[in-house]
Design a protein around this motif. Structure first.
Motif, PDB file in Angstrom:
ATOM      1  N   LYS A 141     -17.922   2.247  -1.232  1.00 13.13           N
ATOM      2  CA  LYS A 141     -18.289   2.642  -2.595  1.00 13.13           C
ATOM      3  C   LYS A 141     -19.284   3.798  -2.561  1.00 13.13           C
ATOM      4  CE  LYS A 141     -17.524  -1.842  -4.759  1.00 13.13           C
ATOM      5  NZ  LYS A 141     -18.131  -3.010  -5.409  1.00 13.13           N
ATOM      6  N   ASP A 142     -20.270   3.716  -1.647  1.00 15.71           N
ATOM      7  CA  ASP A 142     -21.252   4.798  -1.517  1.00 15.71           C
ATOM      8  C   ASP A 142     -20.568   6.096  -1.101  1.00 15.71           C
ATOM      9  OD1 ASP A 142     -23.273   3.085  -2.227  1.00 15.71           O
ATOM     10  OD2 ASP A 142     -23.966   2.748  -0.154  1.00 15.71           O
ATOM     11  N   GLU A 143     -19.629   5.996  -0.168  1.00 14.78           N
ATOM     12  CA  GLU A 143     -18.907   7.190   0.285  1.00 14.78           C
ATOM     13  C   GLU A 143     -18.081   7.785  -0.852  1.00 14.78           C
ATOM     14  OE1 GLU A 143     -15.488   8.464   3.530  1.00 14.78           O
ATOM     15  OE2 GLU A 143     -16.629   6.632   3.869  1.00 14.78           O
ATOM     16  N   LEU A 144     -17.437   6.927  -1.631  1.00 16.60           N
ATOM     17  CA  LEU A 144     -16.652   7.383  -2.778  1.00 16.60           C
ATOM     18  C   LEU A 144     -17.541   8.083  -3.805  1.00 16.60           C
ATOM     19  CD1 LEU A 144     -13.918   7.492  -4.243  1.00 16.60           C
ATOM     20  CD2 LEU A 144     -14.435   5.229  -5.172  1.00 16.60           C
ATOM     21  N   MET A 145     -18.706   7.509  -4.067  1.00 15.51           N
ATOM     22  CA  MET A 145     -19.640   8.133  -5.016  1.00 15.51           C
ATOM     23  C   MET A 145     -20.125   9.486  -4.494  1.00 15.51           C
ATOM     24  SD  MET A 145     -19.866   6.495  -7.771  1.00 15.51           S
ATOM     25  CE  MET A 145     -21.311   7.229  -8.487  1.00 15.51           C
ATOM     26  N   ASP A 146     -20.402   9.570  -3.203  1.00 13.26           N
ATOM     27  CA  ASP A 146     -20.823  10.846  -2.615  1.00 13.26           C
ATOM     28  C   ASP A 146     -19.733  11.903  -2.764  1.00 13.26           C
ATOM     29  OD1 ASP A 146     -23.307   9.888  -1.905  1.00 13.26           O
ATOM     30  OD2 ASP A 146     -22.758   9.483   0.188  1.00 13.26           O
ATOM     31  N   GLN A 147     -18.482  11.503  -2.528  1.00 10.97           N
ATOM     32  CA  GLN A 147     -17.362  12.439  -2.672  1.00 10.97           C
ATOM     33  C   GLN A 147     -17.227  12.905  -4.117  1.00 10.97           C
ATOM     34  OE1 GLN A 147     -13.959  10.377  -1.079  1.00 10.97           O
ATOM     35  NE2 GLN A 147     -14.577  10.714   1.043  1.00 10.97           N
ATOM     36  N   LEU A 148     -17.374  11.979  -5.054  1.00 12.91           N
ATOM     37  CA  LEU A 148     -17.286  12.344  -6.470  1.00 12.91           C
ATOM     38  C   LEU A 148     -18.411  13.296  -6.855  1.00 12.91           C
ATOM     39  CD1 LEU A 148     -16.318   8.935  -8.099  1.00 12.91           C
ATOM     40  CD2 LEU A 148     -14.896  10.973  -7.924  1.00 12.91           C
ATOM     41  N   LYS A 149     -19.621  13.020  -6.376  1.00 11.40           N
ATOM     42  CA  LYS A 149     -20.756  13.900  -6.674  1.00 11.40           C
ATOM     43  C   LYS A 149     -20.517  15.302  -6.115  1.00 11.40           C
ATOM     44  CE  LYS A 149     -24.241  10.271  -6.936  1.00 11.40           C
ATOM     45  NZ  LYS A 149     -25.408   9.663  -6.275  1.00 11.40           N
ATOM     46  N   GLN A 150     -19.944  15.383  -4.918  1.00  5.84           N
ATOM     47  CA  GLN A 150     -19.647  16.687  -4.319  1.00  5.84           C
ATOM     48  C   GLN A 150     -18.596  17.429  -5.135  1.00  5.84           C
ATOM     49  OE1 GLN A 150     -18.533  15.819  -0.275  1.00  5.84           O
ATOM     50  NE2 GLN A 150     -20.645  15.664   0.425  1.00  5.84           N
ATOM     51  N   GLN A 151     -17.562  16.718  -5.583  1.00  5.36           N
ATOM     52  CA  GLN A 151     -16.521  17.350  -6.388  1.00  5.36           C
ATOM     53  C   GLN A 151     -17.084  17.847  -7.713  1.00  5.36           C
ATOM     54  OE1 GLN A 151     -13.359  14.456  -6.664  1.00  5.36           O
ATOM     55  NE2 GLN A 151     -12.637  14.869  -4.585  1.00  5.36           N
ATOM     56  N   ILE A 152     -17.963  17.081  -8.312  1.00  7.83           N
ATOM     57  CA  ILE A 152     -18.589  17.494  -9.571  1.00  7.83           C
ATOM     58  C   ILE A 152     -19.467  18.717  -9.342  1.00  7.83           C
ATOM     59  CG2 ILE A 152     -20.302  16.820 -11.309  1.00  7.83           C
ATOM     60  CD1 ILE A 152     -19.088  13.963 -11.108  1.00  7.83           C
ATOM     61  N   ALA A 153     -20.203  18.732  -8.233  1.00  3.26           N
ATOM     62  CA  ALA A 153     -21.066  19.878  -7.922  1.00  3.26           C
ATOM     63  C   ALA A 153     -20.235  21.140  -7.721  1.00  3.26           C
ATOM     64  CB  ALA A 153     -21.911  19.590  -6.679  1.00  3.26           C
ATOM     65  N   VAL A 154     -19.102  21.024  -7.029  1.00  2.44           N
ATOM     66  CA  VAL A 154     -18.216  22.174  -6.822  1.00  2.44           C
ATOM     67  C   VAL A 154     -17.659  22.654  -8.153  1.00  2.44           C
ATOM     68  CG1 VAL A 154     -16.000  22.890  -5.821  1.00  2.44           C
ATOM     69  CG2 VAL A 154     -17.648  21.636  -4.419  1.00  2.44           C
ATOM     70  N   ALA A 155     -17.228  21.726  -8.998  1.00  3.06           N
ATOM     71  CA  ALA A 155     -16.683  22.099 -10.307  1.00  3.06           C
ATOM     72  C   ALA A 155     -17.748  22.791 -11.160  1.00  3.06           C
ATOM     73  CB  ALA A 155     -16.145  20.861 -11.028  1.00  3.06           C
ATOM     74  N   ASN A 156     -18.974  22.292 -11.115  1.00  2.00           N
ATOM     75  CA  ASN A 156     -20.068  22.921 -11.869  1.00  2.00           C
ATOM     76  C   ASN A 156     -20.357  24.326 -11.356  1.00  2.00           C
ATOM     77  OD1 ASN A 156     -20.563  20.888 -13.736  1.00  2.00           O
ATOM     78  ND2 ASN A 156     -22.049  19.866 -12.436  1.00  2.00           N
ATOM     79  N   ALA A 157     -20.349  24.493 -10.040  1.00  2.00           N
ATOM     80  CA  ALA A 157     -20.595  25.819  -9.458  1.00  2.00           C
ATOM     81  C   ALA A 157     -19.486  26.794  -9.847  1.00  2.00           C
ATOM     82  CB  ALA A 157     -20.709  25.718  -7.937  1.00  2.00           C
ATOM     83  N   GLN A 158     -18.244  26.321  -9.842  1.00  2.00           N
ATOM     84  CA  GLN A 158     -17.128  27.174 -10.245  1.00  2.00           C
ATOM     85  C   GLN A 158     -17.244  27.570 -11.709  1.00  2.00           C
ATOM     86  OE1 GLN A 158     -13.851  24.637  -9.061  1.00  2.00           O
ATOM     87  NE2 GLN A 158     -13.553  25.764  -7.150  1.00  2.00           N
ATOM     88  N   GLU A 159     -17.611  26.615 -12.550  1.00  2.00           N
ATOM     89  CA  GLU A 159     -17.780  26.911 -13.976  1.00  2.00           C
ATOM     90  C   GLU A 159     -18.905  27.920 -14.186  1.00  2.00           C
ATOM     91  OE1 GLU A 159     -18.907  24.775 -18.215  1.00  2.00           O
ATOM     92  OE2 GLU A 159     -18.928  23.586 -16.385  1.00  2.00           O
ATOM     93  N   LEU A 160     -20.016  27.725 -13.484  1.00  2.00           N
ATOM     94  CA  LEU A 160     -21.145  28.650 -13.581  1.00  2.00           C
ATOM     95  C   LEU A 160     -20.708  30.059 -13.202  1.00  2.00           C
ATOM     96  CD1 LEU A 160     -24.151  29.440 -13.804  1.00  2.00           C
ATOM     97  CD2 LEU A 160     -24.409  28.640 -11.448  1.00  2.00           C
ATOM     98  N   LEU A 161     -20.042  30.201 -12.095  1.00  2.00           N
ATOM     99  CA  LEU A 161     -19.616  31.514 -11.627  1.00  2.00           C
ATOM    100  C   LEU A 161     -18.631  32.165 -12.594  1.00  2.00           C
ATOM    101  CD1 LEU A 161     -19.848  33.597  -9.400  1.00  2.00           C
ATOM    102  CD2 LEU A 161     -18.022  32.424  -8.192  1.00  2.00           C
TER     103      LEU A 161
END
Length: 90
Positions: free
Chosen positions: A14-34
Motif C-alpha cells: 500500500k505504501d509503495e502504491l501511494m508513493d507511485q501515485l504521488k510520483q504520478q501526480i507530481a509529474v502531471a503537475n509539473a507537465q501542467e505547470l510547464l
C-alpha cells in the motif's frame, strides 16, 4: 468498471502504491505547470514568431517564467498549509 480494492495488499505494498501515485501526480503537475507557463509567456512575450528570439523577447520570457514559477510556488505553499490545517482539525 472495476473498483480498486487494496484490502488484499500488505502495508508495504500500500505504501509503495501511494508513493507511485504521488510520483504520478507530481509529474502531471509539473507537465501542467510547464504547459501553462509556456502558453501564457509565449502569448505575452512573442509578437512575431520567427526562427530566433531577440534580446527583449528573451528577457520577457525569462521574467515571465520567473514570475509564473514564483506565483505557482506561493499558491502551492498556501494550498499545502491549508490542507495541513484541515487535517489537524479532523
Amino acid at each position: 468498471m472495476e473498483s480498486l480494492s487494496t484490502g488484499s495488499l500488505s502495508s508495504a505494498q500500500k505504501d509503495e502504491l501511494m508513493d507511485q501515485l504521488k510520483q504520478q501526480i507530481a509529474v502531471a503537475n509539473a507537465q501542467e505547470l510547464l504547459t501553462k507557463m509556456t502558453e501564457k509567456c509565449f502569448k505575452k512575450c512573442i509578437y512575431k514568431p520567427g526562427t530566433s528570439l531577440d534580446s527583449s523577447e528573451q528577457k520577457c520570457i525569462a521574467m515571465c517564467m520567473d514570475r509564473y514559477m514564483d506565483s505557482w510556488n506561493l499558491v502551492s505553499k498556501a494550498y499545502s498549509n491549508r490542507l495541513q490545517r484541515e487535517r489537524q482539525r479532523m
